[in-house]
Structure formats: C-alpha cells, structure tokens
Design a protein around this motif. Structure first.
Motif, PDB file in Angstrom:
ATOM      1  N   ARG A   9       8.268   7.509  -0.381  1.00 38.62           N
ATOM      2  CA  ARG A   9       7.484   8.712  -0.604  1.00 38.62           C
ATOM      3  C   ARG A   9       7.454   9.064  -2.088  1.00 38.62           C
ATOM      4  NH1 ARG A   9       6.685  12.493   3.089  1.00 38.62           N
ATOM      5  NH2 ARG A   9       5.235  13.215   1.470  1.00 38.62           N
ATOM      6  N   TYR A  33      -7.098   1.267   3.900  1.00 37.59           N
ATOM      7  CA  TYR A  33      -7.631   1.655   2.596  1.00 37.59           C
ATOM      8  C   TYR A  33      -6.486   2.122   1.695  1.00 37.59           C
ATOM      9  CZ  TYR A  33     -11.784   2.349   5.575  1.00 37.59           C
ATOM     10  OH  TYR A  33     -12.803   2.201   6.483  1.00 37.59           O
ATOM     11  N   TYR A  35      -6.094   4.537  -1.747  1.00 37.98           N
ATOM     12  CA  TYR A  35      -6.701   5.485  -2.665  1.00 37.98           C
ATOM     13  C   TYR A  35      -5.636   5.941  -3.655  1.00 37.98           C
ATOM     14  CZ  TYR A  35     -11.022   6.214   0.024  1.00 37.98           C
ATOM     15  OH  TYR A  35     -12.246   6.055   0.642  1.00 37.98           O
ATOM     16  N   GLN A  37      -4.683   9.330  -6.148  1.00 44.87           N
ATOM     17  CA  GLN A  37      -5.017  10.731  -6.375  1.00 44.87           C
ATOM     18  C   GLN A  37      -4.170  11.276  -7.507  1.00 44.87           C
ATOM     19  OE1 GLN A  37      -4.271  13.478  -3.103  1.00 44.87           O
ATOM     20  NE2 GLN A  37      -5.966  14.783  -3.752  1.00 44.87           N
ATOM     21  N   PRO A  43      -9.144  12.072  -3.973  1.00 43.84           N
ATOM     22  CA  PRO A  43      -8.719  10.671  -3.873  1.00 43.84           C
ATOM     23  C   PRO A  43      -9.789   9.731  -4.421  1.00 43.84           C
ATOM     24  CG  PRO A  43      -8.293  11.846  -1.817  1.00 43.84           C
ATOM     25  CD  PRO A  43      -9.142  12.748  -2.665  1.00 43.84           C
ATOM     26  N   LEU A  91      -2.334   6.898  -1.913  1.00 41.58           N
ATOM     27  CA  LEU A  91      -2.575   7.234  -0.513  1.00 41.58           C
ATOM     28  C   LEU A  91      -3.086   6.013   0.243  1.00 41.58           C
ATOM     29  CD1 LEU A  91      -4.479  10.583  -1.089  1.00 41.58           C
ATOM     30  CD2 LEU A  91      -2.276  10.387   0.053  1.00 41.58           C
ATOM     31  N   LEU A 102     -11.055   8.594   8.568  1.00 40.42           N
ATOM     32  CA  LEU A 102      -9.912   7.957   7.933  1.00 40.42           C
ATOM     33  C   LEU A 102      -8.681   8.802   8.212  1.00 40.42           C
ATOM     34  CD1 LEU A 102     -12.047   6.267   6.468  1.00 40.42           C
ATOM     35  CD2 LEU A 102     -10.727   6.562   4.365  1.00 40.42           C
ATOM     36  N   PHE A 104      -5.035   9.503   6.995  1.00 42.03           N
ATOM     37  CA  PHE A 104      -4.233   9.293   5.792  1.00 42.03           C
ATOM     38  C   PHE A 104      -2.747   9.413   6.080  1.00 42.03           C
ATOM     39  CE2 PHE A 104      -6.977   8.972   2.111  1.00 42.03           C
ATOM     40  CZ  PHE A 104      -8.202   9.412   2.600  1.00 42.03           C
ATOM     41  N   GLY A 105      -1.969   8.659   5.310  1.00 36.67           N
ATOM     42  CA  GLY A 105      -0.534   8.858   5.282  1.00 36.67           C
ATOM     43  C   GLY A 105      -0.181   9.985   4.337  1.00 36.67           C
ATOM     44  N   GLU A 106       1.126  10.238   4.187  1.00 33.67           N
ATOM     45  CA  GLU A 106       1.587  11.328   3.344  1.00 33.67           C
ATOM     46  C   GLU A 106       1.560  10.949   1.863  1.00 33.67           C
ATOM     47  OE1 GLU A 106       1.506  13.780   5.502  1.00 33.67           O
ATOM     48  OE2 GLU A 106       3.599  14.383   5.723  1.00 33.67           O
TER      49      GLU A 106
END
Lengths: 113, 109
Positions: A9, A33, A35, A37, A43, A91, A102, A104-106
């Motif tokens: 993380r 995917y 991304y 940010q 993102p 991300l 989509l 997204f994860g954290e």
C-alpha cells in the motif's frame, strides 16, 4: 474480500532504486488496468491487459516502466531507476470484457526521496 | 486522444442542498461516461454511469445528464448529506477511460 487488491500500500524508496507493485484483480475479470494519480489530479492511464496480452501503453509509460501479467491473473508494475517525479499513487483496476465499470484497488503510494 | 475537462475544482454546499458538477469531452466517438467517487486513502468507486444512447439516468439522489451534441455531461446530487463529501471524477471512454481532474465536494452541516 473479492475486490481488487494491491501490494504494497505504501513504498518509500531512494532515487535510483527499483520498485515493484503487485495487483490481484477480481478473479473473473479479463481486463486489468494500471493508472497513476498525482495529488489533485485524476487518474492517468498507463497500460492495460486483456488476459496476458498487453494491449495498450500510454506515452507516460517510459522505458523505465514495465508491466506484466504472465498468466492472465495477477499483474506487476516495475519501475526501474526511480526518480522523484515517479512519486504518485499507482492504481490498479479490473473489468470484464465488456469494459464498462472499472473496479479499482486501494492503490500503492510511492514516495521517492 | 480524448480530453476531459471538469468544473468546478472545489464545491461547497449546505447539507440538504443540491450539487452539480460539469464535464466536457473532446472525442465524439466516446460512448461511455462514468462518474467515480474517491474518498481519502481509497481508490475511486463508480457511483453512476451513462452510455451515449441515453440522455439521462437517475439512481436515488444521484442523476447524470448527457448532451452528445454539445459534448458535455453533468452529475447532479440532490439532498446532499455529509457522507457525500469526497472527490468526484468524471470520465469518458474511447476505448479506455480518460478522467477529469476532479471536484472536491464539501457538504457543510
């Protein structure tokens, strides 16, 4: 939890070091995917996979960046010779083949000192 | 490629009032327009989306409108609540998502 998971993380590294991030998508999702940010921005697309094939790479993905999805399941994003400008949240997201929503994860936050 | 512009960048509204966020896009081939909510320390989460063959979509207190001729779409949140405070992103897709720069929405109790 069957959502998208990312590891680590948080990562703090010194300039010039290599870092690797891992993403485990939702199991039945074919598309994955990456991304990036930065603070105060939306993102920005880096790359995406359909199963194990990397179908598109953004111009943001310099030669120091490499992404893999070897068996069409989890993916890794490696940054070589990190620079301070690489500091950002990375991300990962996944989707079905229809490519609508989509998930997204954290995110993995990278700080390059 | 696609370019998505989002306004305003910050928005403060009294609890119970409505909030409106607007986006414009550049590529007429874009056919999918989602809105994501991002809370501090978390990834974006889809709250509503609209496809190019529909002009309006509503889900409880949230609605999205799309004007394909003008290439703009808007998010409307009615009866705002403190838990609506977050950063909201619009996006457009052709073929993969391009995001706007975000709107920080603050609900004042």
């Amino acid at each position: 939890d069957t959502g998208v998971s990312q590891d680590p993380r948080h990562k703090i590294t010194k300039r010039g070091q290599n870092v690797t991030f891992r993403c485990d998508p939702i199991s039945e999702h074919n598309r994955l995917y990456w991304y990036r940010q930065t603070l105060g921005q939306g993102p920005e697309f880096l790359t995406y996979f359909q199963n194990e094939a990397q179908l598109e790479k953004s111009r943001l993905l310099s030669d120091r960046f490499s992404a893999e999805r070897p068996k069409g399941s989890f993916s890794t994003l490696e940054i070589q010779r990190t620079e301070q400008g690489d500091s950002a949240m990375y991300l990962c997201a996944s989707s079905t083949l229809s490519g609508g929503e989509l998930f997204f994860g954290e995110g993995s936050r990278l700080t390059v000192l | 490629g696609e370019n998505v512009e989002q306004h305003p960048s910050t928005l403060s509204v009294q609890e119970g009032d409505s909030a409106v966020i607007k986006c414009t896009y550049s590529d007429s081939a874009s056919n999918y327009f989602p809105w994501y909510k991002q809370e501090l320390g978390k990834g974006p989460q889809l709250i509503i989306d609209i496809r190019s063959n529909v002009g309006e979509k509503k889900d409880q207190r949230i609605a999205v409108t799309l004007n394909k001729t003008a290439k703009h779409f808007s998010l409307h949140i009615t009866e705002t609540q403190p838990e609506d405070s977050a950063v909201y992103f619009c996006a457009a897709k052709v073929p993969r998502l391009t995001f706007g720069t975000g709107t920080r929405l603050t609900i004042i109790p």
